[in-house]
Motif scaffolding. Structure first.
Motif, PDB file in Angstrom:
ATOM      1  N   LEU A 176       0.826  -1.194   0.000  1.00  0.00           N
ATOM      2  CA  LEU A 176       0.000   0.000   0.000  1.00  0.00           C
ATOM      3  C   LEU A 176       0.864   1.250   0.000  1.00  0.00           C
ATOM      4  CD1 LEU A 176      -3.080   0.499   0.330  1.00  0.00           C
ATOM      5  CD2 LEU A 176      -2.683   0.607   2.785  1.00  0.00           C
ATOM      6  N   GLN A 177       0.434   2.247  -0.754  1.00  0.00           N
ATOM      7  CA  GLN A 177       1.090   3.549  -0.728  1.00  0.00           C
ATOM      8  C   GLN A 177       0.015   4.598  -0.452  1.00  0.00           C
ATOM      9  OE1 GLN A 177       3.522   4.372  -4.138  1.00  0.00           O
ATOM     10  NE2 GLN A 177       3.601   6.554  -3.708  1.00  0.00           N
ATOM     11  N   VAL A 178       0.204   5.357   0.618  1.00  0.00           N
ATOM     12  CA  VAL A 178      -0.762   6.374   1.019  1.00  0.00           C
ATOM     13  C   VAL A 178      -0.038   7.711   1.047  1.00  0.00           C
ATOM     14  CG1 VAL A 178      -2.342   7.134   2.816  1.00  0.00           C
ATOM     15  CG2 VAL A 178      -2.010   4.700   2.424  1.00  0.00           C
ATOM     16  N   GLU A 179      -0.593   8.706   0.357  1.00  0.00           N
ATOM     17  CA  GLU A 179       0.007  10.034   0.311  1.00  0.00           C
ATOM     18  C   GLU A 179      -1.042  11.084   0.650  1.00  0.00           C
ATOM     19  OE1 GLU A 179       2.799  10.428  -3.346  1.00  0.00           O
ATOM     20  OE2 GLU A 179       1.168   9.063  -3.895  1.00  0.00           O
ATOM     21  N   VAL A 180      -0.639  12.070   1.438  1.00  0.00           N
ATOM     22  CA  VAL A 180      -1.491  13.224   1.703  1.00  0.00           C
ATOM     23  C   VAL A 180      -0.966  14.351   0.821  1.00  0.00           C
ATOM     24  CG1 VAL A 180      -2.339  14.834   3.421  1.00  0.00           C
ATOM     25  CG2 VAL A 180      -1.897  12.454   4.060  1.00  0.00           C
ATOM     26  N   LEU A 181      -1.816  14.842  -0.071  1.00  0.00           N
ATOM     27  CA  LEU A 181      -1.414  15.845  -1.058  1.00  0.00           C
ATOM     28  C   LEU A 181      -2.084  17.178  -0.774  1.00  0.00           C
ATOM     29  CD1 LEU A 181      -1.968  13.576  -4.179  1.00  0.00           C
ATOM     30  CD2 LEU A 181       0.190  13.983  -2.997  1.00  0.00           C
ATOM     31  N   GLY A 182      -1.465  18.257  -1.214  1.00  0.00           N
ATOM     32  CA  GLY A 182      -2.066  19.575  -1.106  1.00  0.00           C
ATOM     33  C   GLY A 182      -1.731  20.270   0.199  1.00  0.00           C
ATOM     34  N   SER A 183      -2.329  21.452   0.368  1.00  0.00           N
ATOM     35  CA  SER A 183      -2.099  22.249   1.568  1.00  0.00           C
ATOM     36  C   SER A 183      -3.249  22.042   2.550  1.00  0.00           C
ATOM     37  CB  SER A 183      -1.988  23.729   1.191  1.00  0.00           C
ATOM     38  OG  SER A 183      -3.194  24.154   0.603  1.00  0.00           O
ATOM     39  N   GLN A 184      -3.143  22.672   3.697  1.00  0.00           N
ATOM     40  CA  GLN A 184      -4.139  22.493   4.759  1.00  0.00           C
ATOM     41  C   GLN A 184      -5.551  22.794   4.265  1.00  0.00           C
ATOM     42  OE1 GLN A 184      -3.204  21.151   7.493  1.00  0.00           O
ATOM     43  NE2 GLN A 184      -5.063  21.293   8.702  1.00  0.00           N
ATOM     44  N   GLY A 185      -5.709  23.799   3.402  1.00  0.00           N
ATOM     45  CA  GLY A 185      -7.031  24.186   2.925  1.00  0.00           C
ATOM     46  C   GLY A 185      -7.651  23.217   1.930  1.00  0.00           C
ATOM     47  N   SER A 186      -6.821  22.534   1.144  1.00  0.00           N
ATOM     48  CA  SER A 186      -7.359  21.629   0.127  1.00  0.00           C
ATOM     49  C   SER A 186      -6.547  20.338   0.094  1.00  0.00           C
ATOM     50  CB  SER A 186      -7.342  22.307  -1.246  1.00  0.00           C
ATOM     51  OG  SER A 186      -6.013  22.584  -1.628  1.00  0.00           O
ATOM     52  N   ARG A 187      -6.628  19.573   1.159  1.00  0.00           N
ATOM     53  CA  ARG A 187      -5.868  18.326   1.239  1.00  0.00           C
ATOM     54  C   ARG A 187      -6.612  17.199   0.551  1.00  0.00           C
ATOM     55  NH1 ARG A 187      -4.081  17.567   7.295  1.00  0.00           N
ATOM     56  NH2 ARG A 187      -3.404  15.621   6.364  1.00  0.00           N
ATOM     57  N   ARG A 188      -5.832  16.310  -0.076  1.00  0.00           N
ATOM     58  CA  ARG A 188      -6.385  15.126  -0.739  1.00  0.00           C
ATOM     59  C   ARG A 188      -5.622  13.911  -0.253  1.00  0.00           C
ATOM     60  NH1 ARG A 188      -4.874  17.652  -5.836  1.00  0.00           N
ATOM     61  NH2 ARG A 188      -3.770  15.706  -6.098  1.00  0.00           N
ATOM     62  N   LEU A 189      -6.286  12.787  -0.293  1.00  0.00           N
ATOM     63  CA  LEU A 189      -5.666  11.525   0.087  1.00  0.00           C
ATOM     64  C   LEU A 189      -5.558  10.658  -1.153  1.00  0.00           C
ATOM     65  CD1 LEU A 189      -4.738   9.577   2.388  1.00  0.00           C
ATOM     66  CD2 LEU A 189      -7.096   8.748   2.418  1.00  0.00           C
ATOM     67  N   ARG A 190      -4.336  10.193  -1.461  1.00  0.00           N
ATOM     68  CA  ARG A 190      -4.134   9.266  -2.569  1.00  0.00           C
ATOM     69  C   ARG A 190      -3.699   7.934  -1.963  1.00  0.00           C
ATOM     70  NH1 ARG A 190       0.094  10.935  -6.762  1.00  0.00           N
ATOM     71  NH2 ARG A 190      -1.615  12.183  -7.552  1.00  0.00           N
ATOM     72  N   CYS A 191      -4.480   6.917  -2.231  1.00  0.00           N
ATOM     73  CA  CYS A 191      -4.192   5.578  -1.716  1.00  0.00           C
ATOM     74  C   CYS A 191      -4.021   4.659  -2.922  1.00  0.00           C
ATOM     75  CB  CYS A 191      -5.344   5.117  -0.828  1.00  0.00           C
ATOM     76  SG  CYS A 191      -5.119   3.465  -0.199  1.00  0.00           S
ATOM     77  N   THR A 192      -2.872   4.025  -3.033  1.00  0.00           N
ATOM     78  CA  THR A 192      -2.557   3.157  -4.137  1.00  0.00           C
ATOM     79  C   THR A 192      -2.284   1.754  -3.631  1.00  0.00           C
ATOM     80  OG1 THR A 192      -1.517   5.035  -5.256  1.00  0.00           O
ATOM     81  CG2 THR A 192      -1.064   2.860  -6.139  1.00  0.00           C
ATOM     82  N   VAL A 193      -3.017   0.783  -4.150  1.00  0.00           N
ATOM     83  CA  VAL A 193      -2.722  -0.621  -3.870  1.00  0.00           C
ATOM     84  C   VAL A 193      -1.786  -1.079  -4.974  1.00  0.00           C
ATOM     85  CG1 VAL A 193      -3.656  -2.936  -3.582  1.00  0.00           C
ATOM     86  CG2 VAL A 193      -4.961  -0.973  -2.762  1.00  0.00           C
ATOM     87  N   LEU A 194      -0.518  -1.269  -4.644  1.00  0.00           N
ATOM     88  CA  LEU A 194       0.483  -1.615  -5.654  1.00  0.00           C
ATOM     89  C   LEU A 194       0.413  -3.081  -6.050  1.00  0.00           C
ATOM     90  CD1 LEU A 194       3.399   0.434  -4.089  1.00  0.00           C
ATOM     91  CD2 LEU A 194       2.022   1.044  -6.075  1.00  0.00           C
ATOM     92  N   GLU A 195       0.246  -3.958  -5.078  1.00  0.00           N
ATOM     93  CA  GLU A 195       0.119  -5.384  -5.363  1.00  0.00           C
ATOM     94  C   GLU A 195      -0.411  -6.081  -4.126  1.00  0.00           C
ATOM     95  OE1 GLU A 195       3.971  -7.327  -6.004  1.00  0.00           O
ATOM     96  OE2 GLU A 195       4.928  -5.571  -5.137  1.00  0.00           O
ATOM     97  N   ALA A 196      -0.749  -7.318  -4.274  1.00  0.00           N
ATOM     98  CA  ALA A 196      -1.245  -8.119  -3.154  1.00  0.00           C
ATOM     99  C   ALA A 196      -0.700  -9.530  -3.302  1.00  0.00           C
ATOM    100  CB  ALA A 196      -2.770  -8.133  -3.153  1.00  0.00           C
ATOM    101  N   ARG A 197      -0.660 -10.209  -2.152  1.00  0.00           N
ATOM    102  CA  ARG A 197      -0.220 -11.608  -2.182  1.00  0.00           C
ATOM    103  C   ARG A 197      -0.836 -12.356  -1.013  1.00  0.00           C
ATOM    104  NH1 ARG A 197       6.080 -10.217  -1.063  1.00  0.00           N
ATOM    105  NH2 ARG A 197       5.851  -9.495   1.064  1.00  0.00           N
TER     106      ARG A 197
END
Length: 121
Positions: A100-121
């Motif tokens: 899993l890769q989780v990133e918080v993007l943007g500034s305090q006023g307009s934050r976004r969450l990007r969650c990427t499932v790269l692979e599973a096993r």
């Protein structure tokens, strides 16, 4: 048979928002799908349920991964790594993990969450 027919369901605070395609007959699925959803500032958790599609009975829950507000607070720049699936049914043994890769993007006023499932096993 030694394989599964996995798909994922993504829920925000127990509301289903995404269902991926089923990847047939594999224990190492790859979806290659991207989704963008609106995440309320008051959300509590994003859960990814890994399911096993079954044509003859109810689909089985393989396990889940939960990303909480607290986890994001502990990793303000994001997180990347393997996360073990946790059980949904206490009577079922769970094996498997999600990269899993989780990133918080943007500034305090307009934050976004990007969650990427790269692979599973």
């Amino acid at each position: 048979t030694g394989s599964s027919d996995p798909y994922c369901i993504v829920k925000i605070d127990d509301e289903t928002i995404i269902r991926t395609a089923t990847v047939w007959k594999t224990l190492s699925p790859f979806w290659g799908e991207e989704y963008e959803v609106h995440l309320q500032p008051t959300f509590h958790s994003v859960s990814i349920y890994v399911m096993d599609e079954d044509a003859l009975s109810r689909d089985d829950v393989i396990g889940k991964v939960c990303i909480t507000r607290d986890m994001l607070a502990e990793h303000p720049k994001g997180y990347s790594g393997w996360v073990s699936l946790s059980e949904v049914d206490p009577d079922e043994e769970v094996q498997g993990e999600i990269h899993l890769q989780v990133e918080v993007l943007g500034s305090q006023g307009s934050r976004r969450l990007r969650c990427t499932v790269l692979e599973a096993r």
